[in-house]
Design an enzyme around this catalytic site. Structure first.
Site, PDB file in Angstrom:
ATOM      1  NE  ARG A  20      -0.377   0.819   4.833  1.00  0.00           N
ATOM      2  CZ  ARG A  20      -0.293   0.192   6.073  1.00  0.00           C
ATOM      3  NH1 ARG A  20      -1.079  -0.943   6.268  1.00  0.00           N
ATOM      4  NH2 ARG A  20       0.409   0.757   6.961  1.00  0.00           N
ATOM      5  CE1 TYR A 158       9.244   6.868   9.771  1.00  0.00           C
ATOM      6  CE2 TYR A 158       9.658   9.191   9.720  1.00  0.00           C
ATOM      7  CZ  TYR A 158       9.116   8.144   9.091  1.00  0.00           C
ATOM      8  OH  TYR A 158       8.647   8.131   7.857  1.00  0.00           O
ATOM      9  CE  LYS A 162      11.789   6.849   7.005  1.00  0.00           C
ATOM     10  NZ  LYS A 162      11.947   5.761   6.188  1.00  0.00           N
TER      11      LYS A 162
HETATM   12  P1  NAP Z   1       2.521   2.892   5.008  1.00  0.00           P
HETATM   13  O1  NAP Z   1       1.094   3.159   4.292  1.00  0.00           O
HETATM   14  O2  NAP Z   1       2.414   2.401   6.459  1.00  0.00           O
HETATM   15  O3  NAP Z   1       2.974   1.538   4.364  1.00  0.00           O
HETATM   16  C1  NAP Z   1       4.047   0.918   4.785  1.00  0.00           C
HETATM   17  C2  NAP Z   1       4.115  -0.354   4.307  1.00  0.00           C
HETATM   18  O4  NAP Z   1       5.310  -1.058   4.725  1.00  0.00           O
HETATM   19  C3  NAP Z   1       3.055  -1.340   4.614  1.00  0.00           C
HETATM   20  O5  NAP Z   1       2.345  -2.234   3.830  1.00  0.00           O
HETATM   21  C4  NAP Z   1       3.783  -2.200   5.995  1.00  0.00           C
HETATM   22  O6  NAP Z   1       3.079  -3.369   6.084  1.00  0.00           O
HETATM   23  C5  NAP Z   1       5.163  -2.570   5.403  1.00  0.00           C
HETATM   24  N1  NAP Z   1       5.896  -2.797   6.463  1.00  0.00           N
HETATM   25  C6  NAP Z   1       6.004  -2.588   7.648  1.00  0.00           C
HETATM   26  N2  NAP Z   1       6.889  -3.401   8.322  1.00  0.00           N
HETATM   27  C7  NAP Z   1       7.536  -4.017   7.434  1.00  0.00           C
HETATM   28  C8  NAP Z   1       8.484  -5.161   7.479  1.00  0.00           C
HETATM   29  N3  NAP Z   1       9.018  -5.454   8.705  1.00  0.00           N
HETATM   30  N4  NAP Z   1       8.792  -5.763   6.414  1.00  0.00           N
HETATM   31  C9  NAP Z   1       8.003  -5.453   5.360  1.00  0.00           C
HETATM   32  N5  NAP Z   1       7.226  -4.806   5.204  1.00  0.00           N
HETATM   33  C10 NAP Z   1       6.661  -4.026   6.135  1.00  0.00           C
HETATM   34  O7  NAP Z   1       3.657   3.844   4.783  1.00  0.00           O
HETATM   35  P2  NAP Z   1       4.008   5.068   3.774  1.00  0.00           P
HETATM   36  O8  NAP Z   1       3.358   5.986   4.098  1.00  0.00           O
HETATM   37  O9  NAP Z   1       3.550   4.342   2.397  1.00  0.00           O
HETATM   38  O10 NAP Z   1       5.489   5.061   4.046  1.00  0.00           O
HETATM   39  C11 NAP Z   1       6.345   4.464   3.038  1.00  0.00           C
HETATM   40  C12 NAP Z   1       7.882   4.689   3.350  1.00  0.00           C
HETATM   41  O11 NAP Z   1       8.092   6.144   3.256  1.00  0.00           O
HETATM   42  C13 NAP Z   1       8.466   4.494   4.813  1.00  0.00           C
HETATM   43  O12 NAP Z   1       9.558   4.115   4.920  1.00  0.00           O
HETATM   44  C14 NAP Z   1       7.956   5.829   5.550  1.00  0.00           C
HETATM   45  O13 NAP Z   1       8.637   6.043   6.607  1.00  0.00           O
HETATM   46  C15 NAP Z   1       8.280   6.769   4.489  1.00  0.00           C
HETATM   47  N6  NAP Z   1       7.936   8.171   4.578  1.00  0.00           N
HETATM   48  C16 NAP Z   1       6.407   8.336   4.531  1.00  0.00           C
HETATM   49  C17 NAP Z   1       5.999   9.652   4.536  1.00  0.00           C
HETATM   50  C18 NAP Z   1       4.414  10.135   4.716  1.00  0.00           C
HETATM   51  O14 NAP Z   1       4.277  11.094   4.894  1.00  0.00           O
HETATM   52  N7  NAP Z   1       3.635   9.011   4.597  1.00  0.00           N
HETATM   53  C19 NAP Z   1       6.947  10.554   4.771  1.00  0.00           C
HETATM   54  C20 NAP Z   1       8.393  10.398   4.772  1.00  0.00           C
HETATM   55  C21 NAP Z   1       8.737   9.104   4.574  1.00  0.00           C
HETATM   56  P3  NAP Z   1       1.869  -3.550   7.130  1.00  0.00           P
HETATM   57  O15 NAP Z   1       0.601  -3.010   6.690  1.00  0.00           O
HETATM   58  O16 NAP Z   1       1.560  -5.136   7.239  1.00  0.00           O
HETATM   59  O17 NAP Z   1       2.203  -3.086   8.487  1.00  0.00           O
END
Ligand code: NAP
Length: 257
Positions: A20, A158, A162
């Site tokens: 996702r 976090y 990061k």
């Molecule tokens: P998200 O919607 O929470 O999706 C993260 C995905 O990673 C989920 O499908 C989750 O699976 C999976 N995951 C978690 N732990 C895992 C593990 N140990 N092994 C394999 N998969 C795992 O997050 P997102 O917002 O798309 O974020 C993606 C990346 O961008 C992350 O690294 C996040 O820190 C970074 N980021 C996001 C934002 C933001 O504003 N959204 C900003 C800066 C950086 P489950 O659903 O099963 O837990």
């Protein structure tokens, strides 16, 4: 025309956390760019939507379950990917979690889990995959950092992870450059995903109000979408980006230091 490593290298990409959010958008974009995409997440069953979207659009993708912080699961998943889709030459370390709390309330488990998924997970995945890139004399690694790397209240774990991703990226660029492999990091600002929705819920604010507040503080006056990050990843993995390595690009709707 002579065969360069880029022309002969297998076009298989791995995206972690791709069930996702940002990972799913990156997986879809790389498939549209012509890569066979290994959609990796904790549970392979949860990857169905991403795989279906890619295959229905005419692309190639398959689902793989692995906890990226577990060395044995990483090894098994990478072996299965090689078998099913061919040797990977692109790796997007995107899987991530948050366990926010002020420092005095943060548990050791919350610290270890967050560093485990982001840093240990990226290390294990990259260590398992790099040999296929070195063999191909071509590769692209993209790591997900965050504006939180610059510091963010309630995110000691976090933001440390990061910021760590940035040092990890620069070292990969130095070590692997001579093998035709680049490594870069994307540091997103506020992106509309389940991760930010969960943060709003934890803070007791509606997601709509939370997004409005974030947009108001962003120079381009909107929050980011997963596709904004996917477009940046698509650039980094291109052949033409081969002289761009060890960089951190803030995709945050405005400048960051
Ligand atoms: P998200 O919607 O929470 O999706 C993260 C995905 O990673 C989920 O499908 C989750 O699976 C999976 N995951 C978690 N732990 C895992 C593990 N140990 N092994 C394999 N998969 C795992 O997050 P997102 O917002 O798309 O974020 C993606 C990346 O961008 C992350 O690294 C996040 O820190 C970074 N980021 C996001 C934002 C933001 O504003 N959204 C900003 C800066 C950086 P489950 O659903 O099963 O837990």
């Amino acid at each position: 025309m002579t065969d360069t490593p880029a022309r002969t290298a297998s076009r298989t990409a791995i995206v972690t956390g791709a069930a996702r959010g940002i990972g799913a958008a990156v997986a879809k974009r790389l498939a549209a760019d012509g890569f066979a995409v290994a959609v990796v997440d904790l549970d392979a069953e949860n990857c169905g939507d991403t795989v279906t979207a890619i295959t229905e659009a005419g692309g190639t993708a398959a689902a793989f379950g692995a906890d990226v912080s577990d060395a044995d699961q990483v090894t098994a998943a990478v072996e299965a990917i090689v078998e099913r889709l061919g040797p990977p030459t692109v790796l997007i370390n995107n899987a991530g979690i948050t366990r926010d709390n002020l420092l005095f309330k943060m548990t050791e488990q919350d610290w270890d889990m967050v560093l485990g998924v982001h840093l240990r997970g990226s290390f294990l995945m990259t260590r398992a995959v790099q040999k296929y890139m070195v063999d191909a004399k071509w590769g692209r690694i993209v790591n997900l950092s965050s504006t939180s790397a610059l510091g963010n209240r309630g995110q000691a774990n976090y933001s440390a992870a990061k910021a760590g991703m940035q040092g990890f990226t620069k070292t990969l660029a130095i070590e692997l450059g001579k093998f035709g492999v680049t490594a870069n990091a994307i540091a997103p600002g506020f992106i509309e995903t389940e991760m930010t929705a969960q943060t709003a819920e934890r803070m007791g604010v509606s997601f709509e109000d939370f997004k409005k507040g974030a947009a108001a503080m962003t120079p381009v006056n909107r929050v980011g979408q997963p596709e904004d990050i996917a477009a940046t990843a698509s650039f980094f993995v291109r052949e033409e980006a081969g002289f761009v390595s060890g960089q951190v690009i803030y995709v945050a709707g405005g400048p960051r230091d």
